[in-house]
Design a protein around this motif. Sequence first.
Motif, PDB file in Angstrom:
ATOM      1  N   ASP B   7       0.607  -1.158  -0.118  1.00 39.10           N
ATOM      2  CA  ASP B   7       0.100   0.066   0.083  1.00 39.10           C
ATOM      3  C   ASP B   7       0.821   1.247  -0.011  1.00 39.10           C
ATOM      4  O   ASP B   7       0.268   2.289   0.226  1.00 39.10           O
ATOM      5  CB  ASP B   7      -0.869   0.094   1.113  1.00 39.10           C
ATOM      6  N   LEU B   8       2.369   1.129  -0.175  1.00 41.91           N
ATOM      7  CA  LEU B   8       2.964   2.228  -0.057  1.00 41.91           C
ATOM      8  C   LEU B   8       3.633   2.593  -1.356  1.00 41.91           C
ATOM      9  O   LEU B   8       3.612   1.652  -2.283  1.00 41.91           O
ATOM     10  CB  LEU B   8       4.150   2.030   0.875  1.00 41.91           C
ATOM     11  N   GLU B   9       4.136   3.636  -1.624  1.00 40.68           N
ATOM     12  CA  GLU B   9       4.813   4.070  -2.994  1.00 40.68           C
ATOM     13  C   GLU B   9       6.145   4.347  -2.459  1.00 40.68           C
ATOM     14  O   GLU B   9       6.691   4.795  -1.321  1.00 40.68           O
ATOM     15  CB  GLU B   9       4.360   5.833  -3.405  1.00 40.68           C
ATOM     16  N   TYR B  10       7.298   4.300  -3.348  1.00 38.27           N
ATOM     17  CA  TYR B  10       8.600   4.176  -3.094  1.00 38.27           C
ATOM     18  C   TYR B  10       9.363   5.137  -3.836  1.00 38.27           C
ATOM     19  O   TYR B  10       8.915   5.457  -5.144  1.00 38.27           O
ATOM     20  CB  TYR B  10       9.164   2.958  -3.388  1.00 38.27           C
ATOM     21  N   THR B  11      10.427   5.388  -3.662  1.00 38.31           N
ATOM     22  CA  THR B  11      11.278   6.252  -4.416  1.00 38.31           C
ATOM     23  C   THR B  11      12.706   5.633  -4.791  1.00 38.31           C
ATOM     24  O   THR B  11      13.027   4.748  -3.961  1.00 38.31           O
ATOM     25  CB  THR B  11      11.875   7.882  -3.665  1.00 38.31           C
ATOM     26  N   LYS B  19      -0.149   7.642   1.496  1.00 37.80           N
ATOM     27  CA  LYS B  19      -1.150   8.529   1.329  1.00 37.80           C
ATOM     28  C   LYS B  19      -2.131   8.200   2.500  1.00 37.80           C
ATOM     29  O   LYS B  19      -3.041   7.193   2.380  1.00 37.80           O
ATOM     30  CB  LYS B  19      -1.929   8.446  -0.129  1.00 37.80           C
ATOM     31  N   GLU B  20      -2.434   9.141   3.210  1.00 38.44           N
ATOM     32  CA  GLU B  20      -3.175   9.054   4.243  1.00 38.44           C
ATOM     33  C   GLU B  20      -4.718   9.650   3.888  1.00 38.44           C
ATOM     34  O   GLU B  20      -4.933  10.332   2.992  1.00 38.44           O
ATOM     35  CB  GLU B  20      -2.935   9.889   5.349  1.00 38.44           C
ATOM     36  N   ASP B  21      -5.738   9.259   4.613  1.00 37.38           N
ATOM     37  CA  ASP B  21      -7.354   9.569   4.115  1.00 37.38           C
ATOM     38  C   ASP B  21      -7.480  11.001   4.199  1.00 37.38           C
ATOM     39  O   ASP B  21      -8.457  11.337   3.487  1.00 37.38           O
ATOM     40  CB  ASP B  21      -8.038   8.834   4.989  1.00 37.38           C
ATOM     41  N   GLY B 112       5.729  13.514  -6.741  1.00 41.58           N
ATOM     42  CA  GLY B 112       7.286  13.525  -7.077  1.00 41.58           C
ATOM     43  C   GLY B 112       7.363  12.173  -8.035  1.00 41.58           C
ATOM     44  O   GLY B 112       6.243  11.624  -8.275  1.00 41.58           O
ATOM     45  N   ASP B 113       8.478  11.746  -7.960  1.00 41.51           N
ATOM     46  CA  ASP B 113       8.817  10.687  -9.076  1.00 41.51           C
ATOM     47  C   ASP B 113       8.654   9.443  -8.097  1.00 41.51           C
ATOM     48  O   ASP B 113       9.602   9.191  -7.467  1.00 41.51           O
ATOM     49  CB  ASP B 113      10.248  10.745  -9.747  1.00 41.51           C
ATOM     50  N   THR B 114       7.863   8.610  -7.928  1.00 43.01           N
ATOM     51  CA  THR B 114       7.501   7.449  -7.199  1.00 43.01           C
ATOM     52  C   THR B 114       7.143   6.443  -7.914  1.00 43.01           C
ATOM     53  O   THR B 114       6.813   6.473  -9.041  1.00 43.01           O
ATOM     54  CB  THR B 114       6.492   7.743  -6.036  1.00 43.01           C
ATOM     55  N   MET B 115       7.232   5.045  -7.294  1.00 45.36           N
ATOM     56  CA  MET B 115       6.780   3.837  -7.914  1.00 45.36           C
ATOM     57  C   MET B 115       6.320   3.000  -7.053  1.00 45.36           C
ATOM     58  O   MET B 115       6.228   3.168  -5.834  1.00 45.36           O
ATOM     59  CB  MET B 115       8.178   3.028  -8.339  1.00 45.36           C
ATOM     60  N   ASP B 116       5.605   1.886  -7.605  1.00 42.70           N
ATOM     61  CA  ASP B 116       4.848   0.948  -6.584  1.00 42.70           C
ATOM     62  C   ASP B 116       5.704   0.090  -6.040  1.00 42.70           C
ATOM     63  O   ASP B 116       6.841   0.091  -6.511  1.00 42.70           O
ATOM     64  CB  ASP B 116       3.504   0.474  -7.414  1.00 42.70           C
ATOM     65  N   SER B 117       5.092  -0.863  -5.146  1.00 41.77           N
ATOM     66  CA  SER B 117       6.217  -1.906  -4.496  1.00 41.77           C
ATOM     67  C   SER B 117       6.678  -2.885  -5.652  1.00 41.77           C
ATOM     68  O   SER B 117       7.788  -3.277  -5.299  1.00 41.77           O
ATOM     69  CB  SER B 117       5.226  -2.739  -3.629  1.00 41.77           C
TER      70      SER B 117
END
Lengths: 361, 129
Positions: B7-11, B19-21, B112-117
């Motif tokens: 459930d997190l994004e990564y760099t 991302k919180e509610d 920003g420039d993020t990616m999924d798990s």
Amino acid sequence: MGKRTPLYQSHVDAGAKIVDFGGWDMPLHYGSQLEEHHVVRQHAGAFDVSHMTVVDVTGDEAADFLQKLLANDVGKLKDEGKALYSCMLNNDGGVIDDLITYYLDPDRFRVVVNAATRDKDLAWINGEVASFDAEIDECSDLAMIAVQGPKAREIAATLIDDEWREAALALKPFYGLEAGDLFIARTGYTGEDGWEIMLPAAMAASFWQRCIDAGISPCGLGARDTLRLEAGMSLYGSDMDESISPLEAGLGWTIAWDPESRDFTGRGPLTEMRANKSRRKFAGLLLEGKGVLRDHMRVVVDGLPDGEITSGGFSPTLQRSIAMARLPAGNYDRAKVDVRGRLLDVRVVKMPFVRNGKSQI
Amino acid sequence: MSELPGDLEYTAEHEWLRKEDDGSVTIGITDHAQSALGDLVYVELPEVGQEVEAGGEMAVVESVKAASDVYAPISGEILAVNEELADDPEKINADPYGDGWIVRMQPSGDDGDTMDSFAYQALLDELEE
């Protein structure tokens, strides 16, 4: 792939993080460097120091040779087994290496030098020995395990043959004992009591496992470094090298000036430096606030030339940052360190920071 | 290596974002990052209310080994910092995706420039080789 000690597989099996250290694949830690540090201060830890180089010096002129080779004087060694810490200097008075010499017999000494400096040390020693009736033999089949901490001797003694146990426990600090296949010395690099045990490589893995089964925790080079920093013990290559004399590395106490007739290598230049009152001093630094002092950071003293941190880090025992530094001559007990662009206040203190589990600050 | 929370994004700099509610974003460093650094001994946190730019220095984590900058993965305002890290930086080692969070931010707009798990796992696999 680097060189590997007889305990390499034991480290891997125990989940150690392996790093290169002077060409050797060595364990940095087995999970937590901080826990390993504390276990040595409070209980007992075991270190694989088999990468260190053990050299036996034998012959009728072994003592004469070492009196020429070393800045400290093996002539002080009167009792069998007594150890001596010394620097080995080049002709300019710079430190080629620091080492420990054990007096075994009148014509037999055991010298332990650093791992990363092995090749140049052996080249220098073999070059210097040529005019003496003495032989140099590297004991490359020996492993070395250091057990350190307030409980280390007591626990490790249960692993020693009955024949030798009492004598091993009776060793005074800075003495060693040939105990059958083992050489047991009450020495170390942590500021705690303990032994350094040399043993045949073939016995090393089983002895190591018995140490751990008996309750001595395996500890890596990471904890070894923070322990020796707290103990105020120098690290070759960081705190001194061939361009630095022992006088500017806090190691003046290891130079034996008497007798004046002893013409050890480097004595001439060292004598000149000794007379120079503006030579740099070596001291401990204690960071007043938060942050971490690191190697090579600049030390600023009002009105004096800059100094430099030679070894810095976080002290797990004191829970604050400490360092060793080469500093301008003068009497002052405050300075500032350039920590990532900010000048932070430090106290200039006498080392050690920690000895036998207790803060000395 | 443990499995990455999905459930997190990564760099690529080994930070994670959640991302919180309420639209805010919680940020920390990944398990890979804490493991590479070793035991943490000091964390320098930004001020609450401070505006940070994506890619700018946001915090410093110092381990027994070295100091390492933590870069802001997104632009925005610092809403909260994990004060507990001041006394207990090892929380990051013990629980990098939970108690070891570092800051909570209000994003100012563009991500920003993020990616999924999965993409981050692929990056880690590449680093392993």
